[in-house]
Design an enzyme around this catalytic site. Structure first.
Site, mmCIF file in Angstrom:
data_model
loop_
_atom_site.group_PDB
_atom_site.id
_atom_site.type_symbol
_atom_site.label_atom_id
_atom_site.label_comp_id
_atom_site.label_asym_id
_atom_site.label_seq_id
_atom_site.Cartn_x
_atom_site.Cartn_y
_atom_site.Cartn_z
ATOM 1 N N THR A 81 1.098 -1.292 0.148
ATOM 2 C CA THR A 81 -0.049 -0.225 -0.328
ATOM 3 C C THR A 81 0.755 1.620 -0.253
ATOM 4 O O THR A 81 1.834 1.355 0.712
ATOM 5 C CB THR A 81 -0.529 0.004 0.812
ATOM 6 O OG1 THR A 81 -1.499 1.301 1.380
ATOM 7 C CG2 THR A 81 0.278 0.151 2.771
ATOM 8 N N ILE A 181 -8.023 0.925 -4.374
ATOM 9 C CA ILE A 181 -7.959 2.359 -4.238
ATOM 10 C C ILE A 181 -8.206 3.270 -2.912
ATOM 11 O O ILE A 181 -10.064 2.533 -2.854
ATOM 12 C CB ILE A 181 -9.239 2.793 -5.431
ATOM 13 C CG1 ILE A 181 -8.713 3.067 -6.794
ATOM 14 C CG2 ILE A 181 -9.757 4.408 -4.563
ATOM 15 C CD1 ILE A 181 -7.485 3.273 -7.239
ATOM 16 N N LYS A 182 -7.694 3.430 -2.304
ATOM 17 C CA LYS A 182 -8.687 3.675 -1.026
ATOM 18 C C LYS A 182 -9.103 5.538 -1.195
ATOM 19 O O LYS A 182 -8.052 6.181 -1.073
ATOM 20 C CB LYS A 182 -6.780 4.267 -0.059
ATOM 21 C CG LYS A 182 -6.057 2.471 0.341
ATOM 22 C CD LYS A 182 -4.958 2.072 1.382
ATOM 23 C CE LYS A 182 -3.740 3.531 0.620
ATOM 24 N NZ LYS A 182 -2.674 3.191 1.755
ATOM 25 N N LEU A 183 -9.819 5.405 -0.287
ATOM 26 C CA LEU A 183 -10.779 6.965 0.110
ATOM 27 C C LEU A 183 -10.766 6.952 0.783
ATOM 28 O O LEU A 183 -10.955 5.809 2.297
ATOM 29 C CB LEU A 183 -11.571 6.847 -0.810
ATOM 30 C CG LEU A 183 -12.034 6.116 -2.015
ATOM 31 C CD1 LEU A 183 -13.582 5.402 -2.294
ATOM 32 C CD2 LEU A 183 -11.629 6.813 -3.105
#
Length: 521
Positions: A81, A181-183
């Protein structure tokens, strides 16, 4: 001249990001000690890390390609990540590899869009993807890339940037199936996640399911250091570990397939990872898979209620189910009503270990349910204890969604319980054939679950729980090659004809909540 201005703007943005993260004293990776000195990879791999990798998925949290390569080569780390902090550090490092990433990103942005602000935004996204592409060549699993956190309260711009990041990965040859996808966990971020899941993961509109929850214990620890002035905690009392541990009952409720404990600041925290049951009893040097990682405990309660009492029984059972899902050892609590006989209900309970059922009966919500429904019973309820044949681990019963209920009521899915009794001596052969059929059945497009349970008291009794999106999908199952082979193989093993019962599903009432989390089985 334009490229020089863009380069300066990118540098300024990187410094701003570094300052922002510096306020929270963010750590640059989960394998860096608090002092900044590198921990012996060999000592970590041979103690906690290798044992931890045997029972969970490990994701390395750093932008240092050398560190990622070193750990990936151990075979213990499969995912990686990144975040804007790592991207900024890479861009300002001066290392020729990262300088090339920056120059490529600037060249790309200048050739694609106009205006300094838009070019800076695109260049930063491209830089993040360049780093991610390099990481994708080192790890075999997911690569996580974060949308600019300054967009945390802007759903539409978050969506636009997320879609662009995905497109940039695909343009670079990395399939979207490998990209996470990190939100931000704001309302706007969650709303954006719901739309992205439909687009990227092809999840139906009702399935508000994120692929994983990624807490950052190291960041929690940083905040506590700043606010309390205290510098050290024991691994058991580490605020970051405690915060993630508190998420475990929540994970049982929202049933996220992966609870990634990223950003632990040292190996002393690893044995405390609450992904593992009984972690509080583990030492800092020994981490073993307990029976709770290998076996799930199931019970199916059959209830026949008096005519006219169906709605009251259902309401009491739903209240009990909601609270039961909050129990630390509970994995599933299904409330089903037989389609052709609405006075008959089935409650399917799955627990992590043998302590689960006993603990459940000590809770106030169970005792209240028991007392409230006592006079509704037409006959005494029956309960059968089962061992799980497939899936075989308690953690395999996590559904793939954040939601368990919807306001419209029952889920529009097709649930069948198939009751099978085999001849004495045929149990082993039946399990082998049925497990093989189940493993293929869960790959069918319309399948949500295929559980194989064996009675504890009578090993010749089996229960197959088959859940499909629609009745048509269930019908297609009976025409598959693996089903036809199974039917032919087990025909002579049957002590009596198998019986199938169709159910209406009241809890969970979201179709995705019946689907086992991807990558678990």
């Amino acid at each position: 001249m334009a490229k020089r201005a863009l380069r300066l703007a990118c540098v300024a943005l990187s410094i701003l990001i570094l300052r922002h993260h510096g306020e929270f004293q963010a750590f640059t990776g989960s394998v860096i000690a608090q002092s900044g000195s590198r921990i012996s990879l060999r000592s970590v791999a041979e103690t906690g890390l290798s044992q931890l990798a045997a029972v969970t998925t490990l994701s390395i949290d750093t932008g240092d390609l050398a560190i990622i390569k070193e750990y990936a080569e151990t075979g213990l780390i499969t995912d990686a990540t990144t975040n804007p902090l790592f991207v900024s550090q890479a861009g300002l490092s001066g290392d020729p590899v990262y300088v090339a990433f920056v120059e490529d990103a600037i060249e790309y942005a200048c050739g694609k869009v106009e205006g300094v602000d838009e070019r800076v935004a695109l260049a930063m996204d491209k830089l993040a993807v360049n780093l991610g592409v390099a990481i994708s060549k080192l790890v075999t699993g997911y690569i996580s890339t974060e949308v600019d956190p300054r967009l945390s309260f802007d759903k539409e711009e978050t969506l636009r940037r997320a879609r662009r990041i995905i497109a940039l990965y695909e343009e670079a040859g990395v399939p979207r199936e490998r990209v996470l996808i990190k939100l931000a966990a704001t309302w706007e971020g969650i709303a954006a996640m719901a739309e992205l899941e439909k687009e990227v993961q092809a999840v139906a509109a009702a399935q508000y399911g994120a692929r994983l929850i990624s807490p950052f214990p190291g960041r929690v620890l940083d905040w506590h250091k700043r606010s309390s002035g205290k510098e050290t905690w024991s691994p058991r009392e580490d605020p970051g570990v405690v915060a993630v541990e508190r998420m475990c009952p929540l994970a049982a409720i929202v049933a996220c397939c992966l609870l990634e404990g990223t950003s632990f600041v040292g190996p002393g925290s690893l044995p405390m990872l609450p992904k593992l049951r009984k972690s509080r009893a583990l030492s800092r040097t020994q981490l073993t898979a307990t029976p709770s990682q290998r076996v799930a405990y199931a019970a199916v309660v059959q209830v026949q209620v008096k005519e006219g009492q169906e709605e009251d029984f259902l309401e009491a059972s739903l209240q009990n189910a909601r609270k039961s899902k909050g129990e630390p050892l509970n994995q599933r609590f299904d409330v089903l009503q037989q389609r052709d006989s609405p006075g008959n209900f089935a409650l399917v309970e799955i627990y992590r270990n043998a302590d689960g059922p006993a603990g459940h009966k000590e809770t106030q919500h169970y005792q209240r349910w028991r007392d409230d429904v006592a006079d509704m019973m037409a006959v005494p309820r029956t309960a059968v204890q089962y061992d799980t044949v497939f899936p075989g681990k308690a953690t395999d019963y996590h559904p793939a969604t954040l939601m368990l209920e919807r306001s419209q009521g029952a889920a529009d899915v097709d649930v069948t319980h198939v009751v099978v009794k085999v001849k004495p001596g045929a149990e082993k052969a039946f399990k082998k054939a049925t497990r093989a059929n189940a493993m293929e059945s869960v790959k069918e497009y319309g399948n949500l679950r295929f559980d194989v349970l064996q009675s504890v008291d009578d090993p010749t009794d089996f229960l197959l729980i088959e859940v499909y999106r629609t009745a048509a999908d269930a019908a297609k199952h009976k025409n598959t090659q693996h089903y036809l082979e199974w039917r032919s193989t087990v025909a002579f093993m049957m002590a009596e004809p198998r019986e199938g019962k169709k159910y209406v599903t009241h809890f969970p009432s979201v179709p995705a909540a019946w689907k086992v989390a991807e990558g678990v089985i």
